[in-house]
Motif scaffolding. Structure first.
Motif, PDB file in Angstrom:
ATOM      1  N   THR A   1       0.849  -1.190   0.000  1.00 42.32           N
ATOM      2  CA  THR A   1       0.000   0.000   0.000  1.00 42.32           C
ATOM      3  C   THR A   1       0.887   1.244   0.000  1.00 42.32           C
ATOM      4  N   LYS A   2       0.740   2.041  -1.047  1.00 41.08           N
ATOM      5  CA  LYS A   2       1.516   3.277  -1.124  1.00 41.08           C
ATOM      6  C   LYS A   2       0.785   4.406  -0.394  1.00 41.08           C
ATOM      7  N   LYS A   3       1.542   5.273   0.250  1.00 40.18           N
ATOM      8  CA  LYS A   3       0.960   6.446   0.888  1.00 40.18           C
ATOM      9  C   LYS A   3       0.408   7.384  -0.180  1.00 40.18           C
ATOM     10  N   GLU A   4      -0.710   8.010   0.140  1.00 36.74           N
ATOM     11  CA  GLU A   4      -1.289   8.982  -0.792  1.00 36.74           C
ATOM     12  C   GLU A   4      -0.536  10.298  -0.679  1.00 36.74           C
TER      13      GLU A   4
ATOM     14  N   ASN B   1       1.020   7.222  -4.114  1.00 31.79           N
ATOM     15  CA  ASN B   1      -0.176   7.308  -4.942  1.00 31.79           C
ATOM     16  C   ASN B   1      -0.546   8.785  -5.035  1.00 31.79           C
TER      17      ASN B   1
ATOM     18  N   PRO C   1       6.048   3.017   1.822  1.00 31.98           N
ATOM     19  CA  PRO C   1       4.944   2.115   1.488  1.00 31.98           C
ATOM     20  C   PRO C   1       4.834   1.005   2.531  1.00 31.98           C
TER      21      PRO C   1
ATOM     22  N   TYR D   1       3.882  -2.853   3.563  1.00 34.91           N
ATOM     23  CA  TYR D   1       3.667  -4.224   3.075  1.00 34.91           C
ATOM     24  C   TYR D   1       2.599  -4.869   3.946  1.00 34.91           C
ATOM     25  N   LYS D   2       1.520  -5.294   3.331  1.00 33.77           N
ATOM     26  CA  LYS D   2       0.395  -5.859   4.075  1.00 33.77           C
ATOM     27  C   LYS D   2       0.096  -7.278   3.612  1.00 33.77           C
TER      28      LYS D   2
ATOM     29  N   GLU E   1      -3.045 -10.077   3.799  1.00 31.61           N
ATOM     30  CA  GLU E   1      -4.480 -10.149   4.057  1.00 31.61           C
ATOM     31  C   GLU E   1      -4.959 -11.589   3.902  1.00 31.61           C
TER      32      GLU E   1
END
Length: 677
Positions: A66-69, A107, A639, A641-642, A644
């Motif tokens: 997930t990249k930071k906005e 992002n 960013p 790393y997730k 799920e």
């Protein structure tokens, strides 16, 4: 997988095996390969069916980054073009979009702003206002998380709104400012502001306050001149210096002619002054020959009374007196055009007798102190069940209200009013402005109504506590204006002629060029029902005799046309219904003023302060590569790393259904082929 599910699957396999053995192998003396095949197919079909019934959950693991906005806010106001920096802003945006490493890490979302925040479509630098605080505030509403970097590309010059430097003190995101424009402070004299009432009364004087300032070190002589319709009415020579860098002039002018008076204030420019645009300021005042006097008649003290008085008198055309009901007399009441009756009781008998004899319009506000056993006798339009209990009621905006134009100022979010408990029975024809909500239940009970009877107009509010509405409106809008405009509409309805016209117009006598210029209209059919299918058009003529014909667009319960694109000048207009040729005319003036051209340079200091207060940095327009490098190198916005886990019931796996169908079909086909069916 849970142990219970695992045991059920073992049991399902045993049942499927026993079923297959019983049908194809049990009690057979000789077992052929064909029997074993049929038994295997039956095992698969029964086991698959039981598995679908058990429906175990299958857990799958999905990993992603997930990249930071990274929101990028771009100033699209005229000041960017006025400072000659339009191309630089576009080049900065292109650099951000083209940088691969920056886009890999973030992002990036691009927004343009002036007085509103919008997703970036294109940049034209033609917007007439700048509100940086509002853009930052609206960005928070669009974000799912805080603690993000925000890139603000602007000259830092804000024309209205709450100071963004103070707002940034508690801002949760880091503001990386990119300063656009020349940061050098040039010598400049300017007219900062002109304070003047919107209305003046004939044969009186009215004050004009002119605030001037100077940026520079040398002594600079200048002359302040004030013109009324090109006639010099005031002149004052003075000198600015580094220590004497501001002056305030208060001038009294006579109101001798009815109508809009156009005035111009100027400061004589000094030699080599770069920005002379902010040396002049147009303004206007409308001279009228009468004032609407309003009396609030009450038997109690309540914060609603103060809120009503302040709201109504925000329009200088109106004056409000608070009259104790015990001091009310017909002689004193003759000085008032409208009466506001607050929490009426049997003490108001002489007030209602006066209203009946004079047929004057009234605004009644009921509440917890209202004597309903008395009030029910005074109105044939409604009746309330008598109770000593109270309840809280919330407002719901009624889009179908017709008699006059009023907008939704956020009524659904307003705090509740306090009202007498009991059913409100509607016995006559009422026009409902606001309905009632109790908790989450929307009722058919009106909260605010208007009605006309025998050439008399009345408005009734069934609840007290309206002071909280004014406070909530200020909290939401940072201004009392929306609520005061709503209250002004109610007073205007009670002030206007009792003759009901089928076409009604709402407009101002003059507008400032940096504000929205709009004209609204309501149109009724022959039965005085609002006709939302009507075709209205406006014909506009300027002082050069040029004509524009524009259709008016339906907006909620009225028609509107936006004329903000018109240049400064005097205009006459006519609004016409195309179906039956009913028309009305008027005139207005647009005063020349461009707030975006009042600045000589970028406001580096404010942008730097806003960035430092949010633990960020400020950059010049030429340092965009340093900004990019800093955003890439920082570890604060890495960013994430997730991993799920997704649990899916097996019954949702469509291939098992296809497998079961295929096995059953194969078994049937083989049995048919071998003559077993």
């Amino acid at each position: 997988m849970h142990i219970e599910t695992f045991l059920l699957l073992i049991l399902a396999a045993v049942i499927a095996l026993l079923t297959a053995v019983f049908q194809y192998i049990y009690k057979k003396k000789s077992k052929s390969s064909q029997d074993l095949l049929f038994a295997f197919l039956r095992f698969l079909s029964v086991f698959s069916l039981l598995v679908l019934l058990i429906s175990p959950e299958i857990t799958t693991t999905h990993s992603f980054i997930t990249k930071k906005e990274l929101p990028v806010l771009i100033d699209n106001s005229e000041s960017i073009k006025f400072l000659g920096q339009g191309q630089m802003v576009k080049d900065i945006v292109s650099t951000l979009k083209a940088h691969k490493d920056l886009n890999d890490k973030y992002n990036i979302v691009y927004y343009s702003f002036s007085d509103e925040l919008n997703r970036l479509d294109s940049l034209n630098f033609e917007e007439k206002q700048t509100n940086i605080t509002k853009a930052l505030s609206q960005l928070l509403e669009l974000q799912d998380e805080n603690k993000l970097p925000v890139v603000l590309i602007s000259d830092g010059n804000q024309t209205y709104g709450y100071d963004y430097n103070f707002y940034s003190r508690n801002y949760p995101n880091s503001i990386f400012s990119v300063v656009i424009g020349d940061t050098t402070k040039h010598q400049d004299i300017r007219i900062d502001n002109i304070n003047v009432n919107k209305y003046a009364f004939l044969n009186n004087t009215y004050p004009v306050e002119i605030i001037t300032s100077y940026k520079g070190e040398n002594e600079v002589p200048t002359v302040l001149k004030l013109y009324n319709e090109n006639k010099l009415v005031y002149s004052k020579a003075f000198t600015f210096s580094e220590t004497n860098n501001s002056n305030i002039f208060t001038i009294e002018l006579p109101a001798v002619d009815i109508g809009v008076q156009r005035l111009l204030a100027t400061l004589t420019p000094f030699e080599k002054e770069q920005n002379k645009t902010n040396n002049t300021r147009h303004f206007a005042i409308e001279v009228i020959d009468q004032k609407t006097n309003i009396a609030i008649v009450t038997d109690i003290r309540h914060p609603d009374i103060g809120a009503l008085k302040r709201s109504i008198t925000s329009n200088e055309q109106r004056a409000v007196d608070v009259v104790d009901v015990d001091m009310f007399s017909d002689e004193k009441a003759g000085a008032y055009q409208i009466l506001i009756l607050f929490n009426p009781t049997n003490k108001f008998e002489k007030v209602y007798r006066y209203l009946k004899n004079t047929n004057k319009n009234a605004f009644t506000i009921t509440g917890t102190s209202t004597d309903w056993s008395y009030l029910n006798k005074k109105y044939i339009q409604f009746e309330r069940a008598i109770s000593f209990d109270t309840e809280e009621v919330l407002p719901i905006y009624n889009e179908g209200y017709q008699p006059f134009i009023f907008e939704d100022i956020g009524f659904d979010d307003f705090p509740p009013l306090h009202a007498s408990f009991g059913d409100l029975n509607i016995l006559g024809a009422l026009d409902v402005l606001l309905n009632t909500r109790i908790g989450n239940v929307i009722t058919d009970t009106p909260l605010l109504v208007s009605f006309e009877e025998k050439q008399k107009r009345e408005i009734v509010l069934f609840g007290e506590g309206i002071w909280q509405w004014r406070a909530k409106s200020f909290r939401d809008q940072n201004s009392f204006e929306p609520f005061d405009r709503f209250m002004g509409g109610l007073i205007q309805y009670l002030s206007s002629s009792n003759d009901r016209d089928r076409l009604n117009l709402t407009f101002n006598s003059f507008y400032y060029g940096n504000n929205q210029v709009s004209i609204s209209a309501t149109y009724f059919d022959k039965n005085y029902v609002f006709d939302n299918k009507a075709q209205l058009q406006i014909v506009i003529r300027d002082d050069k005799k040029e004509v524009n014909t524009i259709p008016m667009l339906l907006k909620n319960n009225y028609f509107e046309v936006d004329l903000s694109a018109l240049e400064a000048g005097d205009y006459n207009f006519t609004v016409t219904s195309l179906s039956d040729k009913i028309s009305k005319s008027g005139k207005f003036t647009i005063l020349e003023y461009n707030a975006e051209e009042q600045f000589t340079s970028a406001n580096y200091g404010k942008l730097k302060s806003a960035s430092e207060q949010t633990s960020a940095q400020v950059y010049l327009g030429a340092q965009v590569n340093d900004l990019i490098e800093g955003l890439i190198q920082t570890d604060t916005y890495k960013p994430i790393y997730k991993t799920e886990e997704i649990k899916t019931p097996l019954i949702e796996w469509e291939w098992i259904l296809f497998f079961l169908t295929a096995v059953l079909a194969m078994e049937w086909f083989l049995r048919k082929y071998n003559g077993l069916i």
